[in-house]
Design an enzyme around this catalytic site. Sequence first.
Site, PDB file in Angstrom:
ATOM      1  N   SER A  58       3.601   6.291   0.718  1.00  0.00           N
ATOM      2  CA  SER A  58       3.478   5.749  -0.637  1.00  0.00           C
ATOM      3  C   SER A  58       3.213   4.247  -0.556  1.00  0.00           C
ATOM      4  O   SER A  58       2.247   3.824   0.072  1.00  0.00           O
ATOM      5  CB  SER A  58       4.729   6.076  -1.453  1.00  0.00           C
ATOM      6  OG  SER A  58       4.512   5.852  -2.821  1.00  0.00           O
ATOM      7  N   GLU A  88       0.104  15.855  -5.453  1.00  0.00           N
ATOM      8  CA  GLU A  88       0.701  14.522  -5.448  1.00  0.00           C
ATOM      9  C   GLU A  88       1.204  14.061  -6.823  1.00  0.00           C
ATOM     10  O   GLU A  88       2.316  13.571  -6.956  1.00  0.00           O
ATOM     11  CB  GLU A  88      -0.318  13.488  -4.939  1.00  0.00           C
ATOM     12  CG  GLU A  88      -0.619  13.574  -3.466  1.00  0.00           C
ATOM     13  CD  GLU A  88       0.438  12.914  -2.599  1.00  0.00           C
ATOM     14  OE1 GLU A  88       1.437  12.402  -3.143  1.00  0.00           O
ATOM     15  OE2 GLU A  88       0.272  12.921  -1.368  1.00  0.00           O
TER      16      GLU A  88
END
Length: 558
Positions: A218, A339
Amino acid sequence: MEVIALVLGCILLAFSQNAPTILPVSPPLVTIKNGTLRGFHVKGFDQIGFFGIPFAAPPLGDLRLRHPQPFNEAFSGVRDATKRSLSCPGFGSFADGLDMGEDCLTLDVVLPVNIEPSDTLPVLVWIYGGGFVAGGTADPRYNMSYVVQNSADIGKPIITVAINYRTMGLGLLASKEIMVADAANIALYDQRLALRWIRENIAAFGGDPSKVTIWGESAGGSSVGYHLTAFNGKSDGLFRAALIESGIYLGLSINTIPQLATTYQPIYDNVTRAVGCENSIDSLACLRTVPFQKLYNALVGLQFLPIVDGKFIPKYPSESIAAGQIADVAILIGSNTDECTATFFTPRGTLNTDDDVYTYLAGYGTGLDNNTIKTVMDLYPDDPALGCPFGTGVERFADQGFQFKRGAAISGDSKIHAGTRFLANYYAKNGTRPVYKYRFDQQPWNNQEVDVATVPPVSVTHYTEICFVFDNLNHNVNWIGPYPSYARLAHLMSRAWVSFAHDLNPNNHGVGGVPQWPEYRTSPSNIVFRADKTTVETDDFRTKQLAFWGSIWGLLGS
């Protein structure tokens, strides 16, 4: 290489300066440039840990809101390295449970016992995510011991290093004052200084400074990406490989200096007003004198992202890549199937009509024009069978928005999937080192991903792979679950990551019954990780859609 000596009651000086040795006795000591550290034997593992090692001067007082300065002090006697330091201040769910404070610029080292004098182990460096607003090496989800254990079990021992860096406004505050003071992108400079510390000191632990892999997920994955293009691609030999999980590197809109006046400057001005620095001749110097809690309270809830500063981030990353100004390193990169069911990526409850989706797209990047928005809406029609979570058919999850799945597909592709494929393709065509790509396709055991998405749809959302790659058996907020097939998948993934860090090839994991993971340069394919069966696929899902996003990076501000 510095001397490492483990003592029981006294320091043994019987080892060559060029032969660091670790023995299973107590307490473990290691001598680095600043002096001697006392570590500990990790409970339940044949490992040694050295925690809370300072790599920078404490960013207190006049060093607050500045780029980090090296820690150049000599230790007074033997320095205790048995406990983690404070975590850097942050807010939100990824700050929960962390003991936070400004004196946080430290790193933690974990290594196997019984390192031989001739060993020079590869090094795997973890950079946590958390949206650039929170995170810390003390987060139990990032327990490095299972990774190190897997490395020993497959005969490919590595050393792991986890680094703290400043987040939120203390790490990424931006304004004209910040630019004049050359204090932009503090968070990234923290990481860079930690990498320099590793290059200078890791040999004392038995590590090889020429075999460093940087690893993040991330915001941590984005950070890894920024290191690739930092200073026009000059890596200074700080790392030979990069491992990026669900990085939003090429899908993250970042500001430039000319945009500050309408973006971060008003926020900075509000902060100075809130703490009484608005009338100071030097408001930034004033912020350095404000009591910590008062400044922290003024910064909580404000998200700052890295900016194009002309130095660390010399231009939009996509422009750096187009110019070939990117480090030539080995790459392992991938993303999760669904996602952007993550609540912080796709709006919930608001995307009900075409007009809602249009308005959502109009706010993308620097602002998308009507033709671009129409193209996106044509590429992503309101057909729930094509939406995210993928493979869920005509189910709309309408309580989250009648067109939520459409929005989640757009969001996931633009923010993560397109950039992941774009970077893999670039390295496959232009790099000289191995490239490997994956797709993670296993939803959580209980369809809950705490801190990310707990209300359906969740599916294979952002962050779901974390407990698998860390092979973390602890029952914390990101747990593998009770099923043996999930545990087997975690063993495979963690060992593949270790194999990549050790050999620049993830296939030497020693797990049977798994297909060969193709090298992307010769076969543009993904390995697809699932608990029931891991397979290989051609990397051609949503070809037109992902290629489109790759053609408009500039409009997206990335």
